[in-house]
Design a protein around this motif. Structure first.
Motif, PDB file in Angstrom:
ATOM      1  N   LEU A  39       0.869  -1.172   0.000  1.00 22.73           N
ATOM      2  CA  LEU A  39       0.000   0.000   0.000  1.00 22.73           C
ATOM      3  C   LEU A  39       0.909   1.225   0.000  1.00 22.73           C
ATOM      4  CD1 LEU A  39      -2.775  -0.818   2.641  1.00 22.73           C
ATOM      5  CD2 LEU A  39      -3.165  -0.306   0.236  1.00 22.73           C
ATOM      6  N   TRP A  40       0.732   2.070  -0.981  1.00 25.07           N
ATOM      7  CA  TRP A  40       1.544   3.284  -1.083  1.00 25.07           C
ATOM      8  C   TRP A  40       0.628   4.414  -1.502  1.00 25.07           C
ATOM      9  CZ3 TRP A  40       4.615   5.268  -5.761  1.00 25.07           C
ATOM     10  CH2 TRP A  40       5.405   6.364  -5.394  1.00 25.07           C
ATOM     11  N   GLU A  42      -2.401   6.113  -2.435  1.00 26.09           N
ATOM     12  CA  GLU A  42      -3.685   5.623  -2.941  1.00 26.09           C
ATOM     13  C   GLU A  42      -3.528   4.392  -3.826  1.00 26.09           C
ATOM     14  OE1 GLU A  42      -6.570   6.959  -1.941  1.00 26.09           O
ATOM     15  OE2 GLU A  42      -5.321   8.226  -0.660  1.00 26.09           O
ATOM     16  N   GLN A  43      -2.346   3.830  -3.878  1.00 28.11           N
ATOM     17  CA  GLN A  43      -2.101   2.662  -4.714  1.00 28.11           C
ATOM     18  C   GLN A  43      -1.959   1.409  -3.857  1.00 28.11           C
ATOM     19  OE1 GLN A  43       0.876   3.230  -7.900  1.00 28.11           O
ATOM     20  NE2 GLN A  43       1.102   5.332  -7.155  1.00 28.11           N
ATOM     21  N   SER A  44      -2.357   0.269  -4.427  1.00 24.21           N
ATOM     22  CA  SER A  44      -2.169  -1.011  -3.747  1.00 24.21           C
ATOM     23  C   SER A  44      -1.909  -2.087  -4.789  1.00 24.21           C
ATOM     24  CB  SER A  44      -3.395  -1.372  -2.911  1.00 24.21           C
ATOM     25  OG  SER A  44      -4.529  -1.611  -3.728  1.00 24.21           O
ATOM     26  N   GLY A  45      -1.245  -3.149  -4.373  1.00 21.28           N
ATOM     27  CA  GLY A  45      -0.957  -4.243  -5.291  1.00 21.28           C
ATOM     28  C   GLY A  45      -0.368  -5.429  -4.574  1.00 21.28           C
ATOM     29  N   ARG A  83       4.174  -3.853 -12.467  1.00 18.09           N
ATOM     30  CA  ARG A  83       3.534  -2.722 -11.790  1.00 18.09           C
ATOM     31  C   ARG A  83       4.437  -2.026 -10.785  1.00 18.09           C
ATOM     32  NH1 ARG A  83      -2.415  -2.707  -8.824  1.00 18.09           N
ATOM     33  NH2 ARG A  83      -2.434  -0.476  -8.352  1.00 18.09           N
ATOM     34  N   TRP A  84       5.331  -2.784 -10.160  1.00 19.26           N
ATOM     35  CA  TRP A  84       6.121  -2.221  -9.065  1.00 19.26           C
ATOM     36  C   TRP A  84       7.613  -2.361  -9.340  1.00 19.26           C
ATOM     37  CZ3 TRP A  84       3.624   0.487  -5.443  1.00 19.26           C
ATOM     38  CH2 TRP A  84       2.266   0.226  -5.234  1.00 19.26           C
ATOM     39  N   ASN A 132       8.831   3.102  -8.068  1.00 20.50           N
ATOM     40  CA  ASN A 132       8.228   3.426  -9.370  1.00 20.50           C
ATOM     41  C   ASN A 132       8.745   4.742  -9.942  1.00 20.50           C
ATOM     42  OD1 ASN A 132       6.808   1.067  -9.106  1.00 20.50           O
ATOM     43  ND2 ASN A 132       4.833   2.023  -8.717  1.00 20.50           N
ATOM     44  N   GLN A 234      -8.212   1.259  -0.178  1.00 22.10           N
ATOM     45  CA  GLN A 234      -7.666   0.462  -1.262  1.00 22.10           C
ATOM     46  C   GLN A 234      -7.860  -1.038  -1.010  1.00 22.10           C
ATOM     47  OE1 GLN A 234      -6.620   2.273  -3.873  1.00 22.10           O
ATOM     48  NE2 GLN A 234      -7.291   3.941  -2.548  1.00 22.10           N
TER      49      GLN A 234
END
Length: 283
Positions: A39-40, A42-45, A83-84, A132, A234
Motif C-alpha cells: 500500500l503506497w 492511494e495505490q495497492s498491489g 507494476r512495481w 516506481n 484500497q
C-alpha cells in the motif's frame, strides 16, 4: 498441509508519505504460496513470491521473500514486476513491543481462527526507497509492526492505527468463531504521554456498536471511539482457509476522529488526517 497463513504488517509513515508492506506465506492442502502486498498512498498491489523462496517467523517479525528481507532492524527491498519497481533499505530504531501480549490468554487458545501480535507500537525509521521512478526519503519517520496467523481472516472486523506526537494507538474488533457460536472480540491499546490504556475481551471489554464508519468499545467506565471521516480505501487480499481469495479494503492514510471517555468525561481526543482504518462489517 493444513490451510494456514502467517504474515506481518510493516507500516512506515513520514509527513509526506505513507507505506505499508505485508509479507506473508499462505496455503491450503492444494498449494502453498507467498506474497508481498503493498500500500503506497492511494495505490495497492500484490507481488506473488514462489513459496520455496519464502520463510516467515512468528516469534519475531522476520520474513524472507525472495530478495526481500524484513527483520526487527529494518527492511531491504528489491521488487520488480510489471507494476512495481521498489529498491532500497529502511533502518529501524529500537522497537517498542508490549510487555504483555495484546491477546493475553487467548494467544494460547488452539481454537482461534486468527491470532494477532504487536511487535512495535512506534519506532523510528530512516532510509531511502526508489518506488516506481521516485526517490522517497524517510528521515525520522514512524513505524508500526503487527502480525496475524491462523487459517482465515475474521469475516467481520474493524481495525485502526495512528501515530501522534504523544504516543500511538491501535484498535481491533472482530467476530471470533468458537465452534457453532461466535463472539465479538476486542483488543485496543492507547499509549499517550507515558500512560497506557488497554482494552481487551479478557479484561471485560465489549463492542458497543459498529455503524457508518464508527466503532465504539467499552471497558468498565472507559469508552474508546474511532470514527472514519471518509470512504473505504484500497483493496487488499485476505486469507480464507489459507488461500488469499477474499478482498478487503483499507485506508492507509485517512482522516479519523478518536475519543477516550471516562464516566462521560473526555480524557483524550484526536482528529488526524494520517490514520489507518479498515472496516469489514455489514452496514
Amino acid at each position: 498441509m493444513e490451510p494456514s497463513f502467517c504474515g506481518w504488517y510493516f507500516k512506515v509513515q513520514s509527513s509526506e508519505c505513507s507505506l505499508a508492506l505485508i509479507p506473508a506465506v499462505h496455503g491450503s492442502a492444494e498449494e502453498s504460496a507467498a506474497s508481498l502486498q503493498i500500500l503506497w498512498g492511494e495505490q495497492s498491489g500484490v507481488v506473488p513470491i514462489p513459496a520455496v523462496r519464502a520463510a516467515v517467523n512468528w516469534a519475531s517479525p522476520r520474513v524472507m521473500l525472495g530478495e526481500n528481507l524484513f527483520c526487527p532492524h529494518g527492511v531491504a527491498l528489491s521488487v520488480r514486476n510489471a507494476r512495481w519497481n521498489i529498491q532500497g533499505v529502511l533502518r529501524f530504531g529500537p522497537l517498542k513491543p508490549l510487555h504483555i501480549p495484546i491477546m493475553g490468554p487467548f494467544e494460547l487458545m488452539p481454537f482461534m481462527e486468527c491470532s494477532h501480535r504487536i511487535a512495535s507500537m512506534k519506532h523510528r525509521i530512516d532510509g531511502t526507497l526508489f518506488i516506481n521512478g521516485k526517490f522517497v526519503r524517510f528521515e525520522n519517520a514512524e513505524g508500526y509492526i503487527e502480525g496475524d496467523k491462523g487459517c482465515s481472516f475474521p469475516r467481520e472486523c474493524a481495525w485502526s492505527q495512528c501515530f501522534f506526537p504523544e504516543g500511538s494507538l491501535m484498535l481491533a474488533v472482530a467476530r471470533v468463531p468458537v465452534g457453532p457460536i461466535a463472539f465479538s472480540g476486542v483488543i485496543a491499546l492507547l499509549q499517550v504521554r507515558g500512560r497506557e490504556y488497554r482494552f481487551a475481551s479478557y479484561l471485560g471489554a465489549r463492542l458497543v456498536s459498529v455503524r457508518a464508519g464508527r466503532v465504539e468499545i467499552r471497558q468498565g467506565c472507559l469508552v474508546l471511539i474511532a470514527e472514519r471521516l471518509g470512504q473505504a480505501g484500497q483493496p487488499l487480499n485476505a486469507p480464507v482457509c489459507g488461500g488469499m481469495t477474499r478482498t478487503i479494503r483499507e485506508n492507509l492514510c485517512c482522516r479519523v476522529r478518536y475519543q477516550l471517555r471516562k464516566d462521560g468525561f473526555i480524557l483524550w481526543e484526536l482528529e488526524t488526517g494520517r490514520a489507518s482504518f479498515e472496516l469489514e462489517y455489514p452496514c
